[in-house]
Design a protein around this motif. Structure first.
Motif, PDB file in Angstrom:
ATOM      1  N   VAL A   1       0.980  -1.469  -0.131  1.00  0.00           N
ATOM      2  CA  VAL A   1      -0.004  -0.074   0.180  1.00  0.00           C
ATOM      3  C   VAL A   1       0.869   1.317   0.132  1.00  0.00           C
ATOM      4  O   VAL A   1       0.659   2.349  -0.783  1.00  0.00           O
ATOM      5  N   ARG A   2       1.769   1.102   0.906  1.00  0.00           N
ATOM      6  CA  ARG A   2       2.726   2.314   1.052  1.00  0.00           C
ATOM      7  C   ARG A   2       3.285   2.667  -0.475  1.00  0.00           C
ATOM      8  O   ARG A   2       3.655   3.896  -1.025  1.00  0.00           O
ATOM      9  N   CYS A   3       3.799   1.616  -1.105  1.00  0.00           N
ATOM     10  CA  CYS A   3       4.542   1.779  -2.379  1.00  0.00           C
ATOM     11  C   CYS A   3       3.568   2.186  -3.549  1.00  0.00           C
ATOM     12  O   CYS A   3       4.086   3.147  -4.134  1.00  0.00           O
ATOM     13  N   GLY A   4       2.297   1.755  -3.494  1.00  0.00           N
ATOM     14  CA  GLY A   4       1.734   2.338  -4.262  1.00  0.00           C
ATOM     15  C   GLY A   4       1.152   3.815  -4.111  1.00  0.00           C
ATOM     16  O   GLY A   4       0.819   4.471  -4.937  1.00  0.00           O
ATOM     17  N   ILE A   5       0.913   4.138  -3.065  1.00  0.00           N
ATOM     18  CA  ILE A   5       0.840   5.540  -2.729  1.00  0.00           C
ATOM     19  C   ILE A   5       1.862   6.478  -3.246  1.00  0.00           C
ATOM     20  O   ILE A   5       1.532   7.560  -3.918  1.00  0.00           O
ATOM     21  N   HIS A   6       2.855   5.981  -3.013  1.00  0.00           N
ATOM     22  CA  HIS A   6       4.291   6.756  -3.508  1.00  0.00           C
ATOM     23  C   HIS A   6       4.202   6.999  -4.913  1.00  0.00           C
ATOM     24  O   HIS A   6       4.543   7.955  -5.570  1.00  0.00           O
ATOM     25  N   ILE A   7       3.774   5.951  -5.675  1.00  0.00           N
ATOM     26  CA  ILE A   7       3.911   5.881  -7.121  1.00  0.00           C
ATOM     27  C   ILE A   7       2.798   6.947  -7.656  1.00  0.00           C
ATOM     28  O   ILE A   7       2.745   7.702  -8.707  1.00  0.00           O
ATOM     29  N   CYS A   8       1.561   6.841  -7.017  1.00  0.00           N
ATOM     30  CA  CYS A   8       0.424   7.696  -7.325  1.00  0.00           C
ATOM     31  C   CYS A   8       0.496   9.214  -6.967  1.00  0.00           C
ATOM     32  O   CYS A   8       0.397   9.888  -7.742  1.00  0.00           O
ATOM     33  N   ARG A   9       1.400   9.450  -6.024  1.00  0.00           N
ATOM     34  CA  ARG A   9       1.709  10.762  -5.626  1.00  0.00           C
ATOM     35  C   ARG A   9       2.912  11.301  -6.355  1.00  0.00           C
ATOM     36  O   ARG A   9       2.964  12.465  -7.007  1.00  0.00           O
TER      37      ARG A   9
END
Length: 387
Positions: A77-85
């Motif tokens: 989840v943290r990784c995905g948030i980073h990519i999106c931001r």
């Protein structure tokens, strides 16, 4: 029956080749997409290539988050948030089963949350907004394609918790039963058990007057009983896969829950089990469910179990109600065995070393469940009965 507000807003595109709507539907919400998927099976069966081709044809840019685990981790989840931001993405496309969709939901909510995303898993009231999400379903099991819930595992603290918000409901989902033809037998069996557990958690409930909800639940259960074995024996049987897929969605989208008191039991126990041992969710449910049934069966609950036995398992209603109840529980256990699922924790090399901790986690907010509330001691006893 209690008052309720009816809203199941996900637009469902059900059937063969419905992926053709993907580009047009995404462009209603954005043009920069994060594709989330698991171990790569979607590349082997061609779904990934179809989706990417459509995105490119519609000039939709995309980024990827792969390797989402069956019990999705907060680290993903943290990784995905980073990519999106980092890339200012505006849409999330989950291609997979419930774990992939759940991970996508947590990413969507975490995108707008200022702190660590585990906070919004622990406390869903912190979820105020989310990126729009869509799914291309590849496994009939969790029903995440049409509900507001997500279950995420914290691998560091050995916690597996559910969270939920209306803003996490997918805006649309593509349900093509043929995409589940390649699902292995074990996953099909576990998925069927998961679907049945969702139905049973709503079915065994103390709310009076919910006649229509219970009759719908029984129809859904009978669908699983009919088509689960067929899907395992004939993986490319379209009707079997279609009926299981649609049952999966209807089991947990709120339809059979509206108007009833809330409060599940077996899922809370299983979440602890798979948090500690990382087992398949449906497998844990198949082991725990019959033992939970036996444990909560008494004078106050026997009529519910007798109704279950008569209406779902076609047991002679002229028999003694306790006899019907026990026979129904036995039939439930035997059905899971028929699917090829284990019936004991010991078959998974799980002992009693963590039962106290697990039971404490399951009852962290008080007694577990609504049908017959369970104390920490009750949960430990059910774990022991499942050995």
């Amino acid at each position: 029956m209690f008052n309720f507000d009816y809203s199941i807003p996900t637009q469902v595109f059900f059937g063969k080749d419905q992926i053709s709507v993907l580009g047009k539907q995404i462009k209603r919400y954005g043009s920069k997409v994060l594709i989330v998927y698991g171990g790569g099976s979607i590349k082997k069966n061609g779904i990934y290539d179809k989706a990417v081709k459509i995105l490119k044809e519609n000039k939709i840019r995309f980024w990827e988050l792969s390797g989402v685990d069956p019990n999705p981790r907060i680290s993903s989840v943290r990784c995905g948030i980073h990519i999106c931001r980092e890339n200012r993405l505006d849409f999330i496309l989950a291609i997979g089963g419930g774990s992939v969709i759940d991970c996508s939901k947590a990413i969507a909510a975490g995108f707008y949350y200022g702190g660590d995303p585990w906070d919004i898993v622990v406390d869903s009231s912190k979820i105020k907004k989310a990126l729009p999400i869509a799914s291309i379903l590849t496994l009939a099991a969790t029903g995440s394609e049409m509900d507001k819930f997500a279950v995420i595992t914290n691998e560091e603290t050995k916690e597996k918790l559910g969270t939920g918000s209306k803003c996490l409901i997918p805006v649309f989902s593509i349900l093509d039963p043929s995409y589940t033809f390649t699902v292995p037998k074990g996953q099909t069996a576990a998925g069927t058990a998961d679907i049945m557990s969702h139905i049973l958690e709503n079915y065994f409930n103390n709310t009076k007057g919910a006649f229509i909800q219970n009759r719908m639940a029984e129809a859904l259960l009978k669908t699983c009983i009919k088509y689960g074995p067929i899907a395992i024996g004939e993986p490319d049987n379209y009707d079997a896969r279609a009926n299981l897929m649609w049952t999966s969605s209807l089991a947990i989208n709120g339809l059979i829950e509206y108007g009833k008191k809330k409060g599940w039991s077996v899922h809370g126990m299983e979440h602890e089990l798979s948090a500690f041992y990382d087992i398949t969710h449906g497998v844990g449910l198949a082991i725990l469910t019959p033992n939970w049934m036996e444990y909560v069966l008494d004078e106050n609950t026997v009529n519910n179990f007798a109704e279950y036995g008569v209406n779902v398992w076609d047991i002679d209603k002229g028999k003694d109600k306790f006899h019907i109840a026990h026979e129904a529980i036995d039939k439930t256990k035997e059905f899971f065995k028929l699917l090829g699922l284990p019936s004991k924790l010991s078959e998974l090399n799980i002992g009693d070393e963590n039962f106290e901790k697990m039971a404490e986690g399951a009852t962290r907010h008080g007694k577990l469940g609504e049908f017959k509330p369970l104390s920490k001691e009750d949960v430990v006893n059910i774990y022991k009965a499942s050995l």
